[in-house]
Every structure is written in structure tokens, then in C-alpha cells.
Write an enzyme that holds these catalytic residues in place. Structure first.
Site, mmCIF file in Angstrom:
data_model
loop_
_atom_site.group_PDB
_atom_site.id
_atom_site.type_symbol
_atom_site.label_atom_id
_atom_site.label_comp_id
_atom_site.label_asym_id
_atom_site.label_seq_id
_atom_site.Cartn_x
_atom_site.Cartn_y
_atom_site.Cartn_z
ATOM 1 N N GLU A 378 0.821 -1.221 0.000
ATOM 2 C CA GLU A 378 0.000 0.000 0.000
ATOM 3 C C GLU A 378 0.852 1.268 0.000
ATOM 4 O O GLU A 378 0.546 2.246 -0.686
ATOM 5 C CB GLU A 378 -0.931 0.002 1.216
ATOM 6 C CG GLU A 378 -2.120 -0.944 1.102
ATOM 7 C CD GLU A 378 -1.782 -2.394 1.373
ATOM 8 O OE1 GLU A 378 -2.649 -3.259 1.128
ATOM 9 O OE2 GLU A 378 -0.647 -2.663 1.826
ATOM 10 N N GLN A 400 -7.858 -2.375 -0.999
ATOM 11 C CA GLN A 400 -8.758 -3.529 -1.031
ATOM 12 C C GLN A 400 -9.781 -3.461 0.105
ATOM 13 O O GLN A 400 -10.953 -3.763 -0.081
ATOM 14 C CB GLN A 400 -7.947 -4.817 -0.951
ATOM 15 C CG GLN A 400 -8.699 -6.034 -1.403
ATOM 16 C CD GLN A 400 -7.767 -7.210 -1.624
ATOM 17 O OE1 GLN A 400 -7.267 -7.797 -0.658
ATOM 18 N NE2 GLN A 400 -7.524 -7.553 -2.874
ATOM 19 N N PHE A 401 -9.317 -3.040 1.267
ATOM 20 C CA PHE A 401 -10.180 -2.705 2.404
ATOM 21 C C PHE A 401 -9.602 -1.451 3.051
ATOM 22 O O PHE A 401 -8.380 -1.291 3.104
ATOM 23 C CB PHE A 401 -10.248 -3.851 3.423
ATOM 24 C CG PHE A 401 -10.925 -5.090 2.910
ATOM 25 C CD1 PHE A 401 -12.294 -5.263 3.044
ATOM 26 C CD2 PHE A 401 -10.191 -6.072 2.266
ATOM 27 C CE1 PHE A 401 -12.920 -6.394 2.559
ATOM 28 C CE2 PHE A 401 -10.806 -7.207 1.776
ATOM 29 C CZ PHE A 401 -12.184 -7.377 1.922
ATOM 30 N N ALA A 402 -10.471 -0.589 3.544
ATOM 31 C CA ALA A 402 -10.004 0.647 4.162
ATOM 32 C C ALA A 402 -9.045 0.379 5.317
ATOM 33 O O ALA A 402 -8.151 1.192 5.588
ATOM 34 C CB ALA A 402 -11.194 1.472 4.659
ATOM 35 N N ASP A 403 -9.216 -0.751 5.994
ATOM 36 C CA ASP A 403 -8.336 -1.121 7.100
ATOM 37 C C ASP A 403 -6.869 -1.138 6.667
ATOM 38 O O ASP A 403 -5.975 -0.824 7.444
ATOM 39 C CB ASP A 403 -8.695 -2.514 7.625
ATOM 40 C CG ASP A 403 -10.183 -2.701 7.837
ATOM 41 O OD1 ASP A 403 -10.609 -2.864 8.986
ATOM 42 O OD2 ASP A 403 -10.934 -2.673 6.831
ATOM 43 N N PHE A 404 -6.627 -1.518 5.402
ATOM 44 C CA PHE A 404 -5.252 -1.717 4.940
ATOM 45 C C PHE A 404 -4.523 -0.393 4.683
ATOM 46 O O PHE A 404 -3.323 -0.394 4.390
ATOM 47 C CB PHE A 404 -5.234 -2.575 3.675
ATOM 48 C CG PHE A 404 -5.815 -3.955 3.865
ATOM 49 C CD1 PHE A 404 -6.041 -4.484 5.134
ATOM 50 C CD2 PHE A 404 -6.145 -4.730 2.770
ATOM 51 C CE1 PHE A 404 -6.577 -5.751 5.309
ATOM 52 C CE2 PHE A 404 -6.677 -6.007 2.928
ATOM 53 C CZ PHE A 404 -6.895 -6.518 4.203
ATOM 54 N N ILE A 405 -5.235 0.713 4.792
ATOM 55 C CA ILE A 405 -4.584 2.011 4.605
ATOM 56 C C ILE A 405 -3.503 2.232 5.658
ATOM 57 O O ILE A 405 -2.569 3.009 5.457
ATOM 58 C CB ILE A 405 -5.625 3.162 4.654
ATOM 59 C CG1 ILE A 405 -5.031 4.496 4.160
ATOM 60 C CG2 ILE A 405 -6.165 3.349 6.074
ATOM 61 C CD1 ILE A 405 -4.771 4.557 2.704
ATOM 62 N N HIS A 445 -11.207 -6.083 8.742
ATOM 63 C CA HIS A 445 -11.921 -5.834 7.488
ATOM 64 C C HIS A 445 -13.208 -5.054 7.725
ATOM 65 O O HIS A 445 -14.082 -5.041 6.866
ATOM 66 C CB HIS A 445 -12.260 -7.150 6.783
ATOM 67 C CG HIS A 445 -11.071 -7.927 6.310
ATOM 68 N ND1 HIS A 445 -10.279 -8.658 7.169
ATOM 69 C CD2 HIS A 445 -10.524 -8.084 5.074
ATOM 70 C CE1 HIS A 445 -9.311 -9.238 6.480
ATOM 71 N NE2 HIS A 445 -9.433 -8.903 5.207
#
Length: 639
Positions: A378, A400-405, A445
Site C-alpha cells: 500500500e 482492497q479494504f479501508a483497514d489496509f490504509i 476488514h
């Protein structure tokens, strides 16, 4: 090489006199910055570090501008907003560093990608130190450059110490260049104190890259003769090591070579030094006479974002009932048609169409060059988007998911958000953020993490609840030349349908939607929580409610909020995020500050429990604020 050396010697005098605040010395390393810059063309970008004064002088930047930059005056490059070499300039195709070191490596990938897409046959050179190669950004950037075969030269200045930490405490391989093999990348070790070797190697590599785009890792062996910065000194360096490297001084050795070849003599050397010192003193005098920066609050606030004049495109086409997921897909597709160089990047977004199938079929229409699958990195991809913006190309990054920001947090809050304020370089980037709970996806997620970004000046945050809003606001986000985080609630993707214009249209930022009008209480929400509020209100048809869907959180439509609260006298704010530090807290404070005399009750906030998002349905149902909202709403009405 002599010019940056003499400038440095003068700066060290000024530092002792208290006329500059800090100095990062590159004495002993001039051959690298000068050699690399001379080997590249002037229209090719260089991303230097804080010890690369030779890049700036070789590109011909007027000295008074550099001196003004270091003293925080208006003739510099950042209007006093940043110091030393933390700046860029499109005029000279230089993009400066930030203190976090790593992000510029990914930014170089983005500039190089733009060169490849535009087929300009240009090379991008980016610098880092041996200490910076321990950062994750280094590995991510090299991997992306290798996978995409980007025309980048990664220049590692291995000067022996990361501040005081020697190389044997930083990495275990013999040479940093050895890492190139792990990325399938050409690499070379260069004597960084030999200007001829530096120039010839970089020129040969650059010529090769222009003909056949690919990345190259260069490790320049050199030494830092002074402290990391002057205050730290060099007591931790063995004296014999300093003595050995002093004999390899790039300026003195090249001077001896030129004399031995009878190319210059002592008189030439003396005259050159005299001329350079005269230039230094002349430009210093200009800066000493320059007035200090005059603080202007309006200018400061207005420079956080690139100016953007919203252009309304009306929705006059036929209507079609679609889901929110379809609205997002249509906005992306129609924007790709509108901007023929717009690039979309993300994990699994190409042939697979993304995990939510939003970009399904895009490769067939737009090709893999513009719809780009990315490695799982990311940070580097967000930095690449920044580089594309520097090179004049818009991009959309799908997280892919906002969490991964969180894996790319640094470039968002420190690079994208601050670049325009620092040196008037916009970040024309949209980050798509599939977010939210109520889907049984657990702690990693299900987060709705908008408050991480509404706190950061320089970012715009959009959070639609309906298909119509999602399509129009995403079109505007892509038009906007500033960084936008666009939140899309996963639970709404396929559960909410609405009639939406089939053609392209836009909606303005900073304008809330009033879904219901009433006189007894103001309900304020956004995202999926809007639908939870509406479901609750359906149980009470006689309740007179002003229901506000914020749609955008930054900018925030305070006018609609205040007008409503002044009329109803009561306000309740519902958010899916946990309570403390969330958007509802700021809205509550704003209402209290601006509408206090109109209030008939305390402002009420309702949010999720102060825990991570749980997986099991009973736990998640308890975590989310749906039921608590109904109780709080009735209590506030009865207050």
C-alpha cells in the site's frame, strides 16, 4: 564539485554565528550528487536527499533562492513552511525529500511510470542513504519498479553510518547492491568519491534505461566526513577511519588529477574559488537584506489545497435503478473515458475486477497499462500515485479494504496531505476506501477509519450513503486536483438501490443532503449509519425530524448543520466509528460553540463501543450503535 563544497564551508561558519539553524553536511560526498546530475538530462527528474546540495547547484538554481530557503524567507521554495532540502521545484525537475526518507523512492516509481506511459524515454533518479534501505518503503519501491520495469535509478549513498549506527548494525549482506538480485534488478557498486566513475557509470546506465526501460540499483561507496548534522559531531567514528577517507576526498583528488594532466593550474583553481566565493557572498547579501516572512492567516489557510473551482455537470440523462457498487463502477468508468490518461491501481483490480468486482471488464476497455494490478504494498502504490501527480497524471488507488490504509499511512498524511502547502505541488490522487462493519468480517476488514484523516489538514474526505451521491461525488473527487479519501461502505454496496442518471454528472463537496425536514430534533449522520437512522425513524412517523446526511466530512457543511440546530434546538449525531476522537465529537463541539444559545438540550453523540470490531454476530450487533441510537433519540426528545 567545488561550488557545493565552498557553499557548505560558508554555511558552517554561518551556523556557528547563529545565522542558520541547522546543517546536514555532504562534505566528502559531492561527486555522487554532481556526477548523477550531470549524467542526466535537465528535463529528467531527480529526487535528492539532504546531503545532495550538488544536485541543486548543478541544475543551476540561483544561490539566493537556496539561501533564502534555508533561512525561511519568501524567496525560497516553501514560503518559510519547511527548511533545508525539504522542497521540490518543477522548474528544475527536482523533488525534495521528507524527513521520513522512504516515501520518495515510491514517488520516483510514479514519475518513472508516467514517463513509461507517455513514452518520453526519460530516466528518474532517486537518492537514499544506506540507513534508508532498512525502511519498508525501499523494498516496496524496488519491487514495484522491478515488476513494472520502470525507468528508475535507485542511488544509495553508503556513507558508513546512519547518524551514529555503523553499517554492520544496519544490515548483514556484504553490499547493498547485492539486494538487486533479489528483485531481479541490475545493480552496480560505484566508487562514490571518484567523479569520473560516477559520471560514466550513471551515464551508461541512463542511456541503457532510455532505450529499454528497467530499474537499476547503484550503491555508491563513500563517507560522511562530518556529523549527521553538525550538532551530533563525529566522536563515534574511529579516527583512523576519518583519516583514511580524508585521503579519498573527491574534490581534492580530482583537483590533483586535473593538475597532473595539466588541464588546470593553481591560478585557475584560485580564480575559480574566488569567483564562487564572490557569488556566494553576493547572494547571501541579497538574503540577509530580505525581509522576514510576514505571517498571513488567509494565505496559510488558502495554500493547504490546490484551488479547485467546482464545475457542475448536470444529471439530465435518463434514470436507471442501480446499486451503490454499480454507481461507483459507473463513475470510475465514465471518468476513465473522460480522462484518457487516468490510471487506476490496486490489488486484483485488473482481470479479476477487484474483490468487489467494481473494475470488472475495465481491462478489456482501457488496457492493463491504465488498470494496473499492484503487488501487496500500500505504501509504495500510494507514493506511486503521488509521483504520477507530479508528472501530471491523475490516479485512483483502490485499497482492497479501508483497514489496509494503515500500511500506507505515512505517505497519505505526510506526503499527499502536505505537498501543496509545502511547495505548491498538488497530489491529484483519489484513494477508494471500502469500509465498515455489519458484515461479520472482524477486526481487520470492518473498520470505518475516516477520523484518522479528517484530522489531517490537506486531505478531503467523502463518505456517501446512496448510489446517486456515490456516483456524482466520485466524479468530483477525480476532477479535484487534491488528495481525496473516498469511503464506500461494503454493507451498502449491494443492499441499497436508487434511481441514478446513466450519464456522467458531478455533485459538489461540502454540501450535505437533508433527507427529512422537521422541527423537533436534528439527526446528523453519514455512511451506513444514515440508513440505520432512517430505519429507526420509520418506527416513529409522527416524530418531526431534520435528517442530515453529511456526504462529505472534509469539507464539512457546517451551514446546514447550524441552520437546522438553530431551528430545532436539539441535535443527535450518529456515527459507526467508535466514539472518542470521532467526527461526531468535532461536530458536537462546533454546534456547542456556534449554536449554544439555541440549544434546549446537550448535544448527543451515539457511536460504536470502544473496542475493535468483533467477528461473531452477537458481539458485532452489540458493538454497533443501532439499538443505542433509538434509546438516545427518544431520551433527547424527552429532555
Amino acid at each position: 564539485m567545488l561550488k557545493p563544497r565552498l557553499i557548505e564551508e560558508k554555511m558552517l561558519v554561518l551556523l556557528r554565528q547563529g545565522k542558520i539553524s541547522k546543517w546536514f553536511s555532504g562534505i566528502g560526498q559531492e561527486a555522487i550528487a554532481v556526477g548523477v546530475t550531470m549524467a542526466l538530462k535537465n528535463d529528467e527528474y531527480i529526487l535528492p536527499m539532504h546531503r545532495n546540495l550538488g544536485v541543486f547547484t548543478t541544475r543551476g538554481i540561483p544561490l539566493y533562492r537556496l539561501f533564502s530557503q534555508w533561512q525561511g524567507k519568501a524567496s525560497g521554495f516553501t514560503n518559510g513552511r519547511d527548511r533545508s532540502f525539504h522542497f521540490g521545484t518543477q522548474q528544475y525537475n527536482i523533488v525534495g525529500m521528507i524527513s521520513h526518507l522512504g516515501p520518495q523512492l515510491g514517488v520516483a516509481d510514479g514519475i518513472a511510470l508516467a514517463s513509461k506511459l507517455k513514452q518520453t524515454d526519460q530516466v528518474t533518479a532517486v537518492f537514499t542513504g544506506e540507513g534508508g534501505t532498512s525502511e519498508g518503503d525501499f523494498h516496496e519501491a524496488l519491487n514495484v519498479a522491478s515488476v513494472w520495469q520502470l525507468p528508475v535509478i535507485f542511488c544509495v549513498e553508503n556513507n558508513g553510518y546512519g547518524l551514529s549506527t555503523p553499517t554492520n548494525e544496519q544490515y548483514r549482506c556484504n553490499n547493498i547492491a547485492d539486494r538487486g538480485a533479489g528483485y531481479g534488478m541490475e545493480s552496480h557498486i560505484v566508487d562514490g568519491n571518484n567523479i569520473i566513475e560516477v559520471y560514466k557509470t550513471v551515464k551508461k546506465v541512463a542511456d541503457s534505461i532510455r532505450k529499454d526501460p528497467h530499474p537499476v540499483l547503484l550503491e555508491f561507496k563513500t563517507f560522511r566526513m562530518r556529523g549527521h548534522e553538525e550538532a551530533s559531531g563525529t566522536k563515534y567514528v574511529p579516527a583512523e577511519l576519518l583519516e583514511a577517507w580524508a585521503k579519498k576526498d573527491p574534490v581534492e583528488n580530482y583537483l590533483s588529477f586535473l593538475r597532473s594532466e595539466h588541464i588546470i593550474d593553481d591560478a585557475f583553481d584560485a580564480k575559480l574559488k574566488e569567483d564562487i566565493n564572490a557569488e556566494i557572498n553576493e547572494h547571501l547579501e541579497v538574503v540577509f537584506n530580505e525581509e522576514a516572512i510576514i505571517s498571513d492567516e488567509t494565505n496559510e489557510l488558502n495554500d493547504v489545497f490546490e484551488p479547485f473551482v467546482y464545475q457542475e455537470v448536470k444529471n439530465e440523462s435518463s434514470l436507471k435503478e442501480i446499486r451503490l457498487v454499480d454507481a461507483v463502477s459507473e463513475a470510475l468508468k465514465q471518468s476513465m473515458e473522460r480522462y484518457d490518461d487516468l490510471v487506476i491501481m490496486g490489488q486484483d483490480i485488473a482481470a479479476y475486477g477487484g474483490v468487489f468486482k467494481i473494475t470488472e471488464g475495465f481491462v478489456a476497455q482501457f488496457g492493463k497499462e491504465r488498470v494496473r494490478n499492484t503487488p501487496i504494498c500500500e505504501s509504495a502504490i500510494i507514493e506511486t500515485a503521488m509521483g504520477l501527480s507530479i508528472a501530471g497524471i491523475k490516479s485512483v488507488v483502490e485499497l482492497q479494504f479501508a483497514d489496509f490504509i494503515s500500511s500506507g499511512f505515512n505517505p497519505v498524511v505526510n506526503y499527499l496531505a502536505k505537498s501543496h502547502y509545502r511547495w505548491e505541488q498538488n497530489a491529484d490522487v483519489v484513494l477508494r476506501m471500502p469500509c465498515g462493519g455489519d458484515v461479520g468480517a472482524g477486526p481487520f476488514h470492518s473498520q470505518t477509519n475516516e477520523a484518522w484523516f479528517t484530522k489531517t489538514p490537506g486531505l478531503k474526505v467523502v463518505y456517501p450513503a446512496f448510489p446517486y451521491d456515490a456516483k456524482g461525488l466520485l466524479a468530483t473527487a477525480i476532477n479535484d486536483p487534491n488528495p481525496v479519501l473516498f469511503f464506500e461502505h461494503k454493507a451498502l454496496y449491494r443492499s441499497i438501490r436508487q434511481e441514478v442518471p446513466t450519464d456522467y454528472y458531478t455533485l459538489p463537496f461540502g454540501k450535505a443532503s437533508v433527507l427529512k425536514e422537521g422541527n423537533d430534533i436534528t439527526v446528523i449522520s453519514y455512511g451506513a449509519a444514515v440508513h440505520w437512522a432512517l430505519e429507526t425513524l420509520e418506527k416513529y412517523p409522527d416524530m418531526s425530524v431534520d435528517m442530515i446526511d453529511l456526504r462529505t466530512l472534509q469539507p464539512l457543511d457546517t451551514e446546514t448543520i447550524f441552520n437546522s440546530v438553530k431551528r430545532t434546538g436539539k441535535a443527535i449525531i450518529l456515527q459507526e466509528d467508535t466514539l472518542f476522537g470521532g467526527v461526531a465529537s468535532d461536530i458536537s463541539a462546533l454546534i456547542t460553540e456556534h449554536c449554544f444559545e439555541y440549544l434546549d438540550a446537550p448535544v448527543k453523540r451515539v457511536a460504536s463501543l470502544e473496542t475493535p470490531v468483533p467477528f461473531a454476530k452477537p458481539l458485532e450487533s452489540q458493538f454497533l450503535p443501532k439499538d443505542r441510537f433509538e434509546t438516545a433519540l427518544k431520551a433527547l426528545l424527552a429532555y
